[in-house]
Write a protein that holds these residues in place. Structure first.
Motif, PDB file in Angstrom:
ATOM      1  N   LEU A 401      34.251  33.020  43.179  1.00  9.92           N
ATOM      2  CA  LEU A 401      33.683  33.836  41.741  1.00  9.92           C
ATOM      3  C   LEU A 401      32.476  34.359  42.243  1.00  9.92           C
ATOM      4  O   LEU A 401      32.347  35.628  41.725  1.00  9.92           O
ATOM      5  CB  LEU A 401      33.705  32.661  40.690  1.00  9.92           C
ATOM      6  CG  LEU A 401      34.943  32.251  39.947  1.00  9.92           C
ATOM      7  CD1 LEU A 401      34.507  31.105  38.844  1.00  9.92           C
ATOM      8  CD2 LEU A 401      35.639  33.238  39.279  1.00  9.92           C
ATOM      9  N   PHE A 405      32.038  38.166  41.313  1.00 15.35           N
ATOM     10  CA  PHE A 405      30.918  38.483  40.179  1.00 15.35           C
ATOM     11  C   PHE A 405      29.494  38.160  40.130  1.00 15.35           C
ATOM     12  O   PHE A 405      28.650  38.496  39.142  1.00 15.35           O
ATOM     13  CB  PHE A 405      31.681  37.642  38.548  1.00 15.35           C
ATOM     14  CG  PHE A 405      32.909  37.758  38.511  1.00 15.35           C
ATOM     15  CD1 PHE A 405      33.394  38.942  37.824  1.00 15.35           C
ATOM     16  CD2 PHE A 405      33.996  36.666  38.462  1.00 15.35           C
ATOM     17  CE1 PHE A 405      34.877  39.303  37.674  1.00 15.35           C
ATOM     18  CE2 PHE A 405      35.291  36.762  38.025  1.00 15.35           C
ATOM     19  CZ  PHE A 405      35.574  38.009  37.820  1.00 15.35           C
ATOM     20  N   SER A 408      27.803  32.373  40.644  1.00 17.82           N
ATOM     21  CA  SER A 408      28.741  31.631  39.723  1.00 17.82           C
ATOM     22  C   SER A 408      27.947  30.956  38.693  1.00 17.82           C
ATOM     23  O   SER A 408      28.462  30.896  37.603  1.00 17.82           O
ATOM     24  CB  SER A 408      29.722  31.210  40.500  1.00 17.82           C
ATOM     25  OG  SER A 408      29.289  30.004  41.240  1.00 17.82           O
ATOM     26  N   LEU A 411      26.906  32.491  35.494  1.00 18.25           N
ATOM     27  CA  LEU A 411      27.882  32.905  34.823  1.00 18.25           C
ATOM     28  C   LEU A 411      28.290  31.706  33.502  1.00 18.25           C
ATOM     29  O   LEU A 411      28.425  32.083  32.488  1.00 18.25           O
ATOM     30  CB  LEU A 411      29.182  33.085  35.183  1.00 18.25           C
ATOM     31  CG  LEU A 411      29.381  34.051  36.213  1.00 18.25           C
ATOM     32  CD1 LEU A 411      30.985  34.090  37.016  1.00 18.25           C
ATOM     33  CD2 LEU A 411      29.138  35.460  35.477  1.00 18.25           C
ATOM     34  N   ILE A 427      26.733  38.311  31.790  1.00 15.51           N
ATOM     35  CA  ILE A 427      28.162  39.159  31.961  1.00 15.51           C
ATOM     36  C   ILE A 427      27.881  40.347  31.651  1.00 15.51           C
ATOM     37  O   ILE A 427      28.200  41.425  32.368  1.00 15.51           O
ATOM     38  CB  ILE A 427      29.150  38.535  31.199  1.00 15.51           C
ATOM     39  CG1 ILE A 427      29.483  37.008  31.830  1.00 15.51           C
ATOM     40  CG2 ILE A 427      30.411  39.268  31.133  1.00 15.51           C
ATOM     41  CD1 ILE A 427      30.247  36.031  30.828  1.00 15.51           C
ATOM     42  N   LEU A 432      30.303  43.367  33.393  1.00 17.09           N
ATOM     43  CA  LEU A 432      31.522  42.671  33.702  1.00 17.09           C
ATOM     44  C   LEU A 432      32.310  42.692  32.402  1.00 17.09           C
ATOM     45  O   LEU A 432      31.848  42.932  31.319  1.00 17.09           O
ATOM     46  CB  LEU A 432      31.239  41.212  34.342  1.00 17.09           C
ATOM     47  CG  LEU A 432      30.442  40.935  35.399  1.00 17.09           C
ATOM     48  CD1 LEU A 432      30.097  39.729  35.920  1.00 17.09           C
ATOM     49  CD2 LEU A 432      31.059  41.828  36.675  1.00 17.09           C
ATOM     50  N   GLU A 436      37.984  39.190  31.542  1.00 16.07           N
ATOM     51  CA  GLU A 436      38.291  38.995  32.890  1.00 16.07           C
ATOM     52  C   GLU A 436      37.424  37.824  33.440  1.00 16.07           C
ATOM     53  O   GLU A 436      37.955  36.960  34.182  1.00 16.07           O
ATOM     54  CB  GLU A 436      38.036  40.351  33.813  1.00 16.07           C
ATOM     55  CG  GLU A 436      38.311  40.209  35.274  1.00 16.07           C
ATOM     56  CD  GLU A 436      37.972  41.440  35.851  1.00 16.07           C
ATOM     57  OE1 GLU A 436      38.375  41.305  37.199  1.00 16.07           O
ATOM     58  OE2 GLU A 436      37.480  42.358  35.205  1.00 16.07           O
ATOM     59  N   VAL A 437      36.167  37.528  33.198  1.00 11.73           N
ATOM     60  CA  VAL A 437      35.351  36.445  33.671  1.00 11.73           C
ATOM     61  C   VAL A 437      35.681  35.188  33.169  1.00 11.73           C
ATOM     62  O   VAL A 437      35.748  34.122  33.754  1.00 11.73           O
ATOM     63  CB  VAL A 437      33.972  36.882  33.192  1.00 11.73           C
ATOM     64  CG1 VAL A 437      32.880  35.490  33.638  1.00 11.73           C
ATOM     65  CG2 VAL A 437      33.211  37.992  33.891  1.00 11.73           C
TER      66      VAL A 437
END
Length: 568
Positions: A401, A405, A408, A411, A427, A432, A436-437
């Motif tokens: 992840l 992204f 992680s 997030l 995010i 992003l 999707e996240v």
């Protein structure tokens, strides 16, 4: 001849209809009770009364079982089986998706902090110096950002509210518990709630209910009930050989709470020890103190003394604390059941003397059950474990992840069991796609050992997740303003055992049957004793009380009245 036959048949049908109507009438329409006594035993799993039946006397649980109607297969239908969630469900007849109490603690995105369920900065404690969180073993209590308390976060009316509205201001409404959330949720918005402050060493309330304390509370304090346990010990009620767990007093998975020990006797210590009042709650003493206070309230407030039904909720918390520290399969849990039985007998006898049980509707249930400790399960060949959420970002999936992204760990803004709250600002700053996240994080959580489901809230909102018992339980727990982005369901027999550094023997909160299964017992005028083994739900409790009294159900209630209450 035909006309005569029709007439006779018509009379027969009318007679049958009248009979059925009489059968369906609530007892309230014929003879309303003077008191509704709703007893909620925290963490009383549905099998424990039967499991430890040999140690129970005739005047506690058995008095209710022999004279009442026992729904032995009652379950909570929501996923997060925690204290406030279960209490609010019993009080409202609604799921947490409706009454709003989705967890003991949730994350307040507006304030950017964790939020304790009944906290309310507008209503401070009455004449109290505040709750010393260092005396709590309950991390949810420590999450509160204010000492203020009220029921305003409960989004629907409760059965107590409905009783108050139907019968008017002469109906007296009270809730009592060691835990603030146990008293406040059951007393509703219109009653009065009293709970035990460990730092104060006495029962307290908030300015939501009143501005000062009644004189009878000072008189009760002066009796020194709380201090009377000082320099004494919790000892076994009966000879050790009479217990199932008599030879298993010291089990390695039991929690070593400071100064309390893992084996009998358990010392409460001196009254000036800062952990003294906490030790009281970790034992049957907590329930004994609660019932003693409730008895004083009944006398002082003249509960149940006239033809206007009153309502008293007594939430007994010791079974929960004992279960957390020692586990439900322990000598301590077994002796606690015996002492709880005697405490319950004391309360019932007192109510019988002051009001009359023949004038009282008693409703007993529980807010949740409890899992067995993995160590105990290993002795019978069942694999189980505990989960450390703080280490999830070190797993390979979360490394992936991070590669996709960015870091992680950033997030995830907050984990308030069972909810994961994503950091929407991070995010957005990374450009992003939130959906999707969310799906990606849920997918990686779902792959981790110990996690059965990681359910996306977005998918719940958009109807993109199918049915099934566990998914539906999660759905019934979902509130769009309070729930997190991902709901985590741990595998059967897995749970988070860390309470802010204190490793506990058991921790509830799952949708598995050991956590959802609770007893439901109705005992009162017109109720035919018996045992019902069909599946019923706790959302049915409040509507059943409403039907019994003839009031309307709480505003958000989704449950239905239990038909067996009307059999004659």
């Amino acid at each position: 001849m035909i006309r005569m036959t029709l007439t006779c048949r018509g009379k027969s049908l009318l007679s049958s209809a009248a009979f059925l109507l009489t059968m369906a009438l609530p007892v309230a329409a014929q003879e309303r009770p003077q008191l509704v006594l709703q007893i909620t035993v925290d963490q009383l799993r549905g099998d424990l009364i039967d499991r430890f039946a040999e140690g129970l006397g005739p005047d506690g649980f058995n008095r209710l079982l022999e004279g009442g109607l026992h729904f032995a297969q009652a379950h909570h239908g929501h996923a997060n089986t925690e204290t406030i969630v279960g209490h609010a469900t019993l009080a409202t007849g609604a799921d947490p998706a409706i009454h709003g109490m989705v967890a003991n603690v949730w994350f307040d995105r507006t304030a950017g902090t964790q939020f304790y369920n009944v906290q309310d900065p507008d209503y401070t404690l009455v004449n109290a110096s505040g709750v010393d969180s260092s005396t709590e073993i309950d991390p949810t209590q420590r999450a509160a950002t204010t000492d203020g308390r009220s029921p305003r976060n409960i989004l629907t009316s409760t059965i107590a509210d409905e009783i108050g509205m139907f019968f008017g201001p002469e109906a007296k409404i009270f809730g009592v518990s060691i835990k603030d959330r146990g008293a406040i949720s059951m007393a509703g918005h219109g009653g009065q709630a009293y709970w035990f402050s460990k730092s104060e060493g006495r029962f307290v309330t908030s300015t939501f209910y009143r501005q000062d304390y009644p004189g009878w509370m000072a008189a009760w304090d002066a009796q020194g009930v709380v201090a009377s346990y000082a320099e004494t010990e919790w000892t076994l009620s009966d000879p050790v050989e009479t217990y199932q767990f008599g030879k298993r007093d010291d089990q390695p998975w039991e929690t070593e709470f400071p100064g309390f020990g893992r084996t009998f006797p358990h010392a409460w210590g001196s009254a000036d020890d800062k952990l003294y009042t906490t030790r009281l709650t970790l034992s049957p003493a907590g329930d004994e103190i609660t019932v003693d206070f409730a008895k004083a309230l009944i006398d002082a407030e003249e509960i149940g003394r006239d033809n206007i039904p009153d309502y008293l909720a007594v939430s007994l918390s010791s079974t929960d604390y004992v279960g957390h520290i020692f586990g439900p399969s322990s000598l301590e849990a077994e002796d606690n059941m015996r002492r709880l039985d005697r405490t319950l007998a004391d309360l019932l006898s007192f109510v019988d003397d002051r009001v009359g049980l023949d004038q009282t509707l008693v409703v007993l249930s529980a807010d949740h059950g409890a899992p067995e400790n993995p160590g105990y399960l290993a002795t019978i060949g069942i694999e189980a474990g505990t989960f450390d959420f703080e280490r999830t970002d070190t797993k390979p999936g979360f490394v992936r992840l991070g590669e996709e992204f960015g870091e992680s760990r950033a997030l995830i803004h907050n984990f308030s069991n069972p909810y994961v709250y994503l950091d929407r600002e991070v995010i957005a700053s990374r450009g992003l796609d939130p959906a999707e996240v969310e799906d990606a994080v849920a997918a990686e959580l779902d792959r981790l050992p110990g996690i059965a489901y990681a359910v996306s809230s977005r998918r719940l909102r958009e109807g993109l997740i199918g049915d099934g018992k566990i998914i539906n339980a999660v759905r019934r727990n979902f509130h769009r303003d309070r729930s997190g982005d991902i709901y985590v369901v741990f595998d059967p027999h897995w749970f988070i055992a860390d309470f802010d550094g204190l490793h506990v023997a058991s921790a509830h909160g799952s949708p598995w049957t050991y956590d959802t299964h609770v007893p439901v017992i109705f005992h009162g005028p017109g109720i035919v004793p018996g045992r019902v083994n069909r599946y019923v739900e706790t959302v049915d409790v409040a509507p059943s009380i409403s039907a019994y009294l003839g009031t309307k159900p709480p505003s958000g209630a989704t449950g239905t009245s239990l038909d067996e209450l009307w059999r004659r």
